[in-house]
Design a protein around this motif. Structure first.
Motif, mmCIF file in Angstrom:
data_model
loop_
_atom_site.group_PDB
_atom_site.id
_atom_site.type_symbol
_atom_site.label_atom_id
_atom_site.label_comp_id
_atom_site.label_asym_id
_atom_site.label_seq_id
_atom_site.Cartn_x
_atom_site.Cartn_y
_atom_site.Cartn_z
ATOM 1 N N SER A 1 1.501 -11.224 7.586
ATOM 2 C CA SER A 1 1.389 -10.536 5.899
ATOM 3 C C SER A 1 0.118 -10.706 5.577
ATOM 4 O O SER A 1 -0.179 -9.967 4.578
ATOM 5 N N ASN A 2 -0.681 -11.823 5.890
ATOM 6 C CA ASN A 2 -2.027 -12.127 5.510
ATOM 7 C C ASN A 2 -2.994 -10.842 5.735
ATOM 8 O O ASN A 2 -4.100 -10.945 5.357
ATOM 9 N N GLN B 1 -3.164 -7.970 4.890
ATOM 10 C CA GLN B 1 -3.345 -7.211 3.634
ATOM 11 C C GLN B 1 -4.637 -7.722 3.035
ATOM 12 O O GLN B 1 -5.234 -6.790 2.187
ATOM 13 N N PHE B 2 -5.037 -9.010 3.108
ATOM 14 C CA PHE B 2 -6.210 -9.661 2.488
ATOM 15 C C PHE B 2 -7.598 -9.448 3.304
ATOM 16 O O PHE B 2 -8.795 -9.630 2.379
ATOM 17 N N LEU B 3 -7.580 -8.895 4.392
ATOM 18 C CA LEU B 3 -8.844 -8.927 4.869
ATOM 19 C C LEU B 3 -9.666 -7.667 4.697
ATOM 20 O O LEU B 3 -11.302 -7.919 4.508
ATOM 21 N N ASP B 4 -9.445 -6.504 4.485
ATOM 22 C CA ASP B 4 -10.273 -5.288 3.971
ATOM 23 C C ASP B 4 -9.935 -4.949 2.605
ATOM 24 O O ASP B 4 -8.671 -4.590 2.086
ATOM 25 N N ASP C 1 0.197 -0.193 2.839
ATOM 26 C CA ASP C 1 1.199 -0.847 2.295
ATOM 27 C C ASP C 1 1.458 -2.336 2.621
ATOM 28 O O ASP C 1 1.332 -2.752 3.989
ATOM 29 N N PRO C 2 1.675 -3.374 1.751
ATOM 30 C CA PRO C 2 1.547 -4.611 1.958
ATOM 31 C C PRO C 2 2.947 -5.015 2.988
ATOM 32 O O PRO C 2 2.765 -5.958 3.604
ATOM 33 N N ASP C 3 3.696 -4.204 2.819
ATOM 34 C CA ASP C 3 5.026 -4.285 3.755
ATOM 35 C C ASP C 3 5.008 -3.493 5.203
ATOM 36 O O ASP C 3 5.818 -3.623 6.156
ATOM 37 N N TYR D 1 1.121 -4.166 13.574
ATOM 38 C CA TYR D 1 0.708 -3.188 14.474
ATOM 39 C C TYR D 1 0.161 -1.676 14.036
ATOM 40 O O TYR D 1 -0.200 -0.883 14.488
ATOM 41 N N MET D 2 0.841 -1.634 12.754
ATOM 42 C CA MET D 2 0.552 -0.275 11.830
ATOM 43 C C MET D 2 -0.707 -0.303 11.038
ATOM 44 O O MET D 2 -0.720 0.569 10.326
#
Length: 363
Positions: free
Chosen positions: A163-164, A166-169, A175-177, A181-182
């Motif tokens: 789940s982390n 989401q913080f890279l880009d 969507d955070p959820d 792989y998507m």
């Protein structure tokens, strides 16, 4: 040992610089001290002065490993990857000497479009251009140039928690959820999660041939005998084989990238299809194509277009190719010899056609 596999000659080895805590580097030194072109730099990757000291803007790939020390099971899962994420964001926000990089790029890179001159291009395969091409005289570093912005530096970050990602880009609109792989970082190859190993283990269990492919992709084709020796802790013994026998063992295929802008595959870069490229590469050079590496913004030619690439595995037969595409492929050990022989053969055919035309015009 993917970066120091035996099928790579000494001249093909790229220098590896390890930047991190000195105590940790001391503990790992016995495992890497015998490998050539490996350098240590004690310091913090969160400090930009150390990043500039190792010339982070000119690297071919920056790998950020997740530090799990100091995080207990009761802590927030998002804190497990805080050091890796902060390091990644720190590098992406850096800027470098724009004047020197632009001068080098204008002299050494072909200016096709704004994207080619402002983005960091992957290096061409050495010797992958025909003898008549001017690209062959340029080195890999000259073709690639240096990054002006940290966001253009090739980078892959290890994550312990999916789940982390989401913080890279910062410009990622996923969507955070969304499943790992998507997400965009995973498709672009800038994020790697430990959970990916679970799917690889499952694949190798149900398909025994998958393990051979994974071994070739990751370790360069390590043999079961070598794995057994290392697992028993005996170390690598001295070889009793002759030089010819060693060369036969080392002559294995490699994983590389081929350019469609120049070189033997340039004819397919202008609205060619993947099936024609696949057959041509396998028939004339023994190269097995396995996928494409394409710019995310292929239709946007403005200066603000993204330099990110994403991976397309096993494209359909009628998939249209672009000049900016890079082709993932398995290269035979003698690929340079095959390319030069094919280039000489094409030149002889052209001379023969021109001579026959001149004779027919005389008559």
């Amino acid at each position: 040992m993917p970066l120091r596999a035996s099928n790579y000659r000494f001249a093909e080895l790229k220098p590896v610089v390890l930047l991190g805590n000195l105590e940790y580097l001391k503990r790992e030194w016995n495992s890497i001290k015998n490998f050539p072109k490996v350098y240590l730099m004690p310091g913090s990757p969160l400090n930009r002065s150390y990043l500039r000291a190792v010339n982070i803007n000119s690297c071919d790939m920056c790998v950020i490993l997740s530090a799990r020390k100091g995080v207990s099971e009761n802590d927030d899962p998002t804190l497990v990857d805080k050091s890796a994420i902060l390091c990644s964001l720190n590098i992406k926000s850096m800027t470098f000497d724009e004047t020197a990089a632009l001068i080098a790029r204008n002299k050494k890179l072909p200016a096709i479009s704004k994207k080619f001159t402002t983005c960091k291009l992957p290096p061409l395969i050495e010797g992958f251009s025909p003898s008549s091409s001017p690209v062959k005289s340029l080195s890999k570093s000259q073709l690639r140039g240096e990054a002006i912005h940290g966001a253009n530096i090739p980078m892959i970050t290890e994550l312990a928690n999916d789940s982390n990602v989401q913080f890279l880009d910062q410009d990622d609109e996923d969507d955070p959820d969304t499943e790992l792989y998507m997400t965009q970082p995973f498709a672009c190859g800038t994020a790697f999660a430990v959970s990916v190993l679970d799917s690889l283990m499952s694949t190798s269990y149900f398909n025994e041939n998958a393990l051979t492919l994974i071994r070739t992709l990751i370790t360069g084709g390590a043999t079961p005998q070598l794995e057994q020796i290392l697992a028993e802790g005996a170390g690598i013994p001295g070889s009793q084989l002759s030089s010819s026998e060693l060369d036969y063992i080392r002559d294995r295929c490699k994983v590389g990238q081929a350019s469609l802008y120049d070189g033997p595959f340039a004819q397919f870069g202008d609205n060619g299809v993947y099936s024609d490229l696949f057959v041509y590469a396998l028939k004339y050079f023994g190269i097995l194509c396995i996928g494409l590496h394409r710019f995310r913004d292929t239709k946007d030619k403005s200066a603000s277009s993204s330099c990110k690439r994403y991976v397309i595995t096993n494209p359909p037969n009628d998939f249209t190719l672009l000049p900016s595409d890079m082709v993932f492929c398995f290269l035979p050990y003698d690929v340079e010899l095959r390319i030069s022989q094919q280039a000489d053969l094409d030149q002889r055919k052209k001379k023969k056609k021109s001579s026959s035309r001149s004779r027919s015009s005389r008559h």
